[in-house]
Structures are given as C-alpha cells and as structure tokens.
Motif scaffolding. Structure first.
Motif, PDB file in Angstrom:
ATOM      1  N   UNK A  88       0.820  -1.213   0.000  1.00 44.70           N
ATOM      2  CA  UNK A  88       0.000   0.000   0.000  1.00 44.70           C
ATOM      3  C   UNK A  88       0.853   1.262   0.000  1.00 44.70           C
ATOM      4  N   UNK A  89       2.055   1.168   0.589  1.00 44.63           N
ATOM      5  CA  UNK A  89       2.893   2.353   0.727  1.00 44.63           C
ATOM      6  C   UNK A  89       3.277   2.916  -0.639  1.00 44.63           C
ATOM      7  N   UNK A  90       3.201   4.233  -0.810  1.00 42.86           N
ATOM      8  CA  UNK A  90       3.595   4.827  -2.089  1.00 42.86           C
ATOM      9  C   UNK A  90       5.101   4.774  -2.286  1.00 42.86           C
ATOM     10  N   UNK A  91       5.500   4.840  -3.529  1.00 39.65           N
ATOM     11  CA  UNK A  91       6.920   4.879  -3.874  1.00 39.65           C
ATOM     12  C   UNK A  91       7.449   6.282  -3.610  1.00 39.65           C
ATOM     13  N   UNK A  92       8.599   6.373  -2.979  1.00 36.64           N
ATOM     14  CA  UNK A  92       9.198   7.672  -2.657  1.00 36.64           C
ATOM     15  C   UNK A  92      10.673   7.649  -3.028  1.00 36.64           C
ATOM     16  N   UNK A  93      11.104   8.657  -3.760  1.00 39.77           N
ATOM     17  CA  UNK A  93      12.532   8.815  -4.040  1.00 39.77           C
ATOM     18  C   UNK A  93      13.207   9.517  -2.868  1.00 39.77           C
ATOM     19  N   UNK A  94      14.426   9.140  -2.602  1.00 38.43           N
ATOM     20  CA  UNK A  94      15.232   9.836  -1.596  1.00 38.43           C
ATOM     21  C   UNK A  94      16.626  10.043  -2.172  1.00 38.43           C
ATOM     22  N   UNK A  95      17.092  11.279  -2.138  1.00 44.34           N
ATOM     23  CA  UNK A  95      18.442  11.553  -2.620  1.00 44.34           C
ATOM     24  C   UNK A  95      19.453  10.855  -1.711  1.00 44.34           C
ATOM     25  N   UNK A  96      20.434  10.167  -2.276  1.00 40.84           N
ATOM     26  CA  UNK A  96      21.447   9.517  -1.440  1.00 40.84           C
ATOM     27  C   UNK A  96      22.171  10.534  -0.562  1.00 40.84           C
ATOM     28  N   UNK A  97      22.234  10.248   0.718  1.00 39.39           N
ATOM     29  CA  UNK A  97      22.923  11.139   1.655  1.00 39.39           C
ATOM     30  C   UNK A  97      24.357  10.693   1.930  1.00 39.39           C
ATOM     31  N   UNK A  98      24.691   9.462   1.475  1.00 40.86           N
ATOM     32  CA  UNK A  98      26.033   8.960   1.709  1.00 40.86           C
ATOM     33  C   UNK A  98      26.319   8.830   3.189  1.00 40.86           C
ATOM     34  N   UNK A  99      27.547   9.056   3.544  1.00 42.51           N
ATOM     35  CA  UNK A  99      27.979   9.022   4.932  1.00 42.51           C
ATOM     36  C   UNK A  99      28.210  10.467   5.378  1.00 42.51           C
ATOM     37  N   UNK A 100      27.488  10.899   6.405  1.00 42.56           N
ATOM     38  CA  UNK A 100      27.563  12.300   6.841  1.00 42.56           C
ATOM     39  C   UNK A 100      28.985  12.702   7.216  1.00 42.56           C
ATOM     40  N   UNK A 101      29.721  11.780   7.841  1.00 44.41           N
ATOM     41  CA  UNK A 101      31.091  12.096   8.228  1.00 44.41           C
ATOM     42  C   UNK A 101      31.983  12.271   7.006  1.00 44.41           C
ATOM     43  N   UNK A 102      31.768  11.421   5.991  1.00 47.22           N
ATOM     44  CA  UNK A 102      32.563  11.549   4.765  1.00 47.22           C
ATOM     45  C   UNK A 102      32.259  12.863   4.047  1.00 47.22           C
ATOM     46  N   UNK A 103      30.965  13.212   3.966  1.00 43.70           N
ATOM     47  CA  UNK A 103      30.597  14.472   3.324  1.00 43.70           C
ATOM     48  C   UNK A 103      31.184  15.662   4.084  1.00 43.70           C
ATOM     49  N   UNK A 104      31.139  15.589   5.396  1.00 38.32           N
ATOM     50  CA  UNK A 104      31.711  16.670   6.220  1.00 38.32           C
ATOM     51  C   UNK A 104      33.224  16.746   6.048  1.00 38.32           C
ATOM     52  N   UNK A 105      33.873  15.578   5.965  1.00 38.56           N
ATOM     53  CA  UNK A 105      35.323  15.543   5.760  1.00 38.56           C
ATOM     54  C   UNK A 105      35.699  16.194   4.439  1.00 38.56           C
ATOM     55  N   UNK A 106      34.975  15.829   3.393  1.00 40.46           N
ATOM     56  CA  UNK A 106      35.250  16.414   2.082  1.00 40.46           C
ATOM     57  C   UNK A 106      35.022  17.922   2.111  1.00 40.46           C
ATOM     58  N   UNK A 107      33.916  18.347   2.707  1.00 44.89           N
ATOM     59  CA  UNK A 107      33.612  19.779   2.774  1.00 44.89           C
ATOM     60  C   UNK A 107      34.675  20.542   3.554  1.00 44.89           C
ATOM     61  N   UNK A 108      35.176  19.970   4.633  1.00 43.25           N
ATOM     62  CA  UNK A 108      36.208  20.639   5.437  1.00 43.25           C
ATOM     63  C   UNK A 108      37.492  20.814   4.637  1.00 43.25           C
ATOM     64  N   UNK A 109      37.877  19.756   3.913  1.00 42.90           N
ATOM     65  CA  UNK A 109      39.081  19.845   3.077  1.00 42.90           C
ATOM     66  C   UNK A 109      38.918  20.944   2.024  1.00 42.90           C
TER      67      UNK A 109
END
Length: 565
Positions: free
Chosen positions: A180-201
């Motif tokens: 019954x549940x509708x289909x929902x897309x979700x943007x991949x969030x990856x690993x928050x620590x990895x994204x933060x590490x990349x952003x800090x660099x």
C-alpha cells in the motif's frame, strides 16, 4: 499492509508515484496489453512517436526540462530501433525508464521461434544489449515484479541514467500482492562524516587559495545543484566556467560567470585563469575531448578537486560516500564570505550588427541577430555541428535552458528532443537550430510536433550538405552531399491543418522580417535559413582541422596520402 493489483496496473501506479506522467513510444503486439492499462489510468499518458529512435530522443528532451518520463517499445525491432537514443541518454546522464513488451513467458521459456526475434529461440540477446546502455535491468515475473520495479526506479534516479524493464505480454493482467505504501525517491545522503570531511578539506583549500575557479559539467544540472553552486560562487567570489554540456546551467549574466571552458581552445584569459589557479573545483568534470579542446587542458593535479555524483576526488585521493548535493550543502555551512575580486569579463560586443539589409546571410550576420532574439526563460536547442558550435559562444539571457548532445553527438537528436521538452514544459518558448543534414534523419517528428499543436520556432540552417564533415574532410566529395529539399513546404506536408508559419530567408532584411513575424506568431514558426555551402562559425572551422589531425594523423588524407586509381 498490501492489496491485490494487476502487474501492469501496479507498474503504472509506481511510475506515477515516481513523478512520471508521460510515456513516449510506438505500439506493438507485445506491449498492447500494457497500453490498455495505461489508457485506463489517467495518471499516465502515452504519447505516440513516428519511430522508436525519435521516441527515445523525445524522452531524453522531456527528462532534461521536466523530470522523469518513460519510453515504451516492443521486443527486438523496437528496442534496437531505440537503442542509439538510450545510449545517448546514458552518455549524457539523462534518466528515463525504458519499458519493453516482450513475448509471453511461456514462449520465452519454451524458446519459441517468434517474430521480432532472431528465429533461434534466444531471448537474452536484447537484455544483454540494453545492459550496456542502462544502469539497471530486469525481466519482470509475477514473483519479482514488486521488488524489481522499485529497485530499477530507484537506480534510475540515483544514477540519472536510463533503466530497462522487460514486461512479458501474458503477465500484465495477472494479479499479485503489492504494498500500500507509495513509492518515494530519496536523494542519497552517503555518509555524513565523509561528506563533512570532504567539505572541510575543500573549505580549507578555498580559504588559502589566491585564485580559485569552478568548472561545471552536466552533473551540475542533472543533480539539481546549480543553486548551491551559485551561492558558493557568490559567497566566496569564485569565477565559474562551463563546459559544453553545462552551457546555461548557471545564469550567464551573473558577475561570477566568465564563459565556456574548452581546454586550450578557451579564450586566452580563461586559459590563463585555469592554468594558474591554485584551486580548481570541477563539478562532475569529465575530461572528454569536447570539454578539453582535444585534451589540451592545463590543470595542476595538486590543485584539482572534482565533486562527482557520489564521491569527491581531492588531488587524486577519493572520498567515497560523499554525494554531490550533500557535500555542497556542508561546504556552504563552512565557508565565509571572501574579499577576493572577481576577474573582469570581456566587454560586450558593439551595438552595430554586421551586414547590410540586402546582403546575403552568413553565419557572422545570423548569430548576432539570434542573440538579440533570445528572451529570458527560453529553451534553446542546438543540433550537433554548426548550430551547437555557434550557440556555445552566444551569450544567453537569464533563465535560459540549453539542450544539446555534445558527448554522444547523434545528428537528428534535437528535433524529437524539442517535441519531448515542449510537451513537458509547454509554457516556455522553445527555439530549435538544426542543420539540413541532421533534419533529414528525424524529420518525421515534425508531424508529431504539429499534431500536438506545439508552437516552437524552428530554424533550419540549409547549407546543402554536411558542412561539419566537409570542414573535416571531403569539402567537394559527393559523400557529404544530400538532397536539397523544399524544406519550408514540409510543415504543410506533415499537417493538413496548416498550423505553422513557414518562411524562407536568404538576406539580412528577410531574416529580420522573419524574426519580427516569429515574435508575434501564435503558432509554430519554421524558418529555412539559406547559407553559403562552406560558410561556418570560425570555431567550427578550427574544430574541423583539429579533428582531422587527431583522427587521421600527419599522413592522413588531408595531407595528400590518398591516391586515385
């Protein structure tokens, strides 16, 4: 919770829940049972095309301006008819869902010798072909339909590339348990620590950089991050450049936008900016020959950061599970406004347009007038070769969306792509620039454009042959000749209701009058622009020589190595 639904009806439901409202294609006996279910459901509209290749191009054009859509073919002949369009969408990173009606499961499992097959009992060949040009594939059965439909749809969106579903003709009306549940897309969030590490660099590198620069590729558009990039450029005073696939992704009137990047073929100031930069940030940057001016780019490896769809590359070091959107969002939280001064952009060209009223049109006279004809919010579509080359160097107003196919480069792509884009975004003015050689490949789709009462402005550039090929090789060779049709008569041939204004222009005054008529017209406008055979934008002439040198080498036929007799 679950309920019973027919497999085809469930597929229609999932497509609609994924935001798909249009399905392009051609009917065939193996997909008719599914088409009956499509027609019974108002959430999904089937749009018939003249052939499967045009349908794939239309799906591509629709997806670029309006989001996900579907493509429907029949097994074998229909699939292979569409495969070049599917491959082009894969190369250009354009997502749509390809559904093919295949023979009934009992025939597949019994290796029956049916039409639209090779007559050898094999049914895996089409799937193997499609696996090369899609990011997910599945043959649906009553047992796997629920799981496989969702998996394939999610992969399509995550990778922004086509996917392939085979739907046997005898299972569409079978009922199965579905959620019954509708289909929902979700943007991949990856690993928050990895994204933060990349952003800090990246934030640290930007803070220390004297001369940063960003170079955008098509991922900036496909993954919807243009707004974040603009915010970063404004806050940190970072000049931005666009490769050919990223033309008009950013506001070209913004102070941070400097122009196009094509490696060593870029403007001198842009070449120097990139080669001297101590922090080059690529956004999905691919080092194709088109993006790099045949690999003449000069980017210091120790200063290069590439933000990819799902990871970040920092001077050769990969940070996985760091998606593009998440990294940019984290980066915006970390950077501080900069006091750097943006480089000055070259002054705009003068107000006097080249060419006298009764002079015969040339490209030098045509494109400056086109630039003045463009409006904010236009969708501009440029065919490979002359049109795309000229438009890449044409400044666009704010809010312009540009469609081209610089990587795959299939001639004829743009006419069906125009139809698809305008179907999805009918409130925007669409302008197509296409050469006569390209037009002849997919001309049938003009009838579909007129049948749907669309109102684009189509410029048919008639220089009597394959000019881009002539500039590469064979200027006077007959293989570059094509029939010189009465192009302006074709709208009346394809449409009995006479819903297009057709014009032929050969002089400056005729062009200017045609543009005034197009401005006022409340119907499709078809303008045949007659140009000298070997006339072309200067950039295309240079491109032709570079291609010849790269393709044929110093002993190639341009240098007299072909001997007759």
């Amino acid at each position: 919770m679950s309920r019973r639904m027919q497999i085809g009806a469930y597929l229609v439901r999932r497509l609609a829940e994924a935001g798909i409202s249009h399905l392009f294609g051609v009917p065939g006996d193996f997909n008719l049972s599914f088409l009956e279910q499509v027609e019974a459901d108002p959430s999904l509209t089937f749009v018939g095309n003249c052939n499967e290749l045009n349908a794939a191009y239309a799906a591509d054009g629709y997806a670029r301006t309006s989001g996900l859509c579907g493509l429907l073919t029949t097994f074998g002949v229909g699939d292979l008819g569409a495969i070049s369009g599917i491959a082009g969408a894969y190369a250009e990173r354009v997502p749509f869902v390809h559904i093919t009606g295949i023979p009934p499961l009992h025939a597949v499992e019994g290796r029956a010798l049916l039409h639209h097959t090779l007559g050898d009992g094999g049914y895996g060949n089409i799937g193997r072909c499609m696996a090369e040009y899609t990011v997910a594939q599945s043959r649906l059965t009553p047992e796997n339909a629920v799981e496989e439909i969702d998996r394939v749809l999610r992969t399509c969106w995550r990778e922004r590339r086509p996917v392939h579903l085979q739907l046997p003709s005898d299972i569409t009306h079978l009922s199965i348990d579905v959620p019954d549940e509708p289909f929902v897309f979700a943007e991949p969030q990856g690993d928050a620590e990895q994204a933060a590490l990349a952003a800090s660099h990246i934030a640290t590198r930007l803070a220390a950089a004297r001369s940063p620069v960003m170079i955008l590729d098509s991922d900036a558009d496909r993954f919807g991050v243009a707004g974040k990039i603009a915010a970063l450029a404004e806050r940190c005073a970072i000049p931005c450049l666009a490769t050919a696939p990223a033309k008009a992704v950013l506001d070209e009137t913004a102070p941070y936008y400097l122009g196009g990047y094509v490696g060593g073929a870029s403007r001198p100031d842009i070449r120097e900016l990139v080669s001297q930069s101590d922090c080059v940030i690529g956004v999905g940057l691919r080092f194709t020959e088109i993006n790099t001016g045949f690999f003449t780019h000069d980017i210091r490896s120790d200063s290069f950061i590439n933000l990819l769809a799902h990871e970040v590359n920092l001077a050769g070091r990969s940070i996985p599970a760091a998606p593009l959107g998440a990294v940019l969002e984290a980066l915006l939280e970390r950077v501080k406004p900069s006091s750097r001064t943006l480089p000055a952009r070259p002054a705009a060209s003068g107000t006097v347009l080249p060419g006298g009223a009764e002079e015969r049109l040339t490209h030098d006279m045509f494109w400056p007038r086109v630039a003045r004809f463009l409006k904010e919010g236009d969708v501009v579509i440029g065919e490979a070769g002359t049109s795309n080359t000229a438009l890449l160097g044409t400044p666009f107003p704010k809010g312009t969306h540009y469609i081209s196919q610089p990587i795959w480069g299939a001639i004829g792509y743009t006419l069906p792509a125009l139809f698809g884009s305008q179907l999805g975004s009918p409130d925007r003015r669409h302008l197509l620039f296409i050469g006569d050689g390209s037009f002849q490949l997919t001309v049938q789709e003009l009838s579909t454009i007129l049948r749907h009462d669309q109102k684009p402005v189509i410029f048919l550039l008639n220089n009597r042959g394959y000019t881009i090929e002539r500039l590469i090789l064979g200027e006077r060779s007959q293989y570059n000749d094509i029939a010189n049709w009465r192009y302006a008569d074709l709208p009346r041939v394809f449409d009995r209701d006479d819903r297009a204004l057709s014009l032929v222009v050969e002089t400056v005054s005729e062009l200017e009058d045609a543009l005034k008529q197009a401005e006022k017209a409340d119907r499709a406008v078809f303008i045949e622009v007659r140009l000298p055979e070997m006339d072309a934008p200067e950039a295309l002439k240079v491109f032709g020589m570079v291609v010849a040198d790269y393709d044929y080498g110093p002993q190639g036929p341009r240098n007299g190595s072909v001997k007759k007799g």
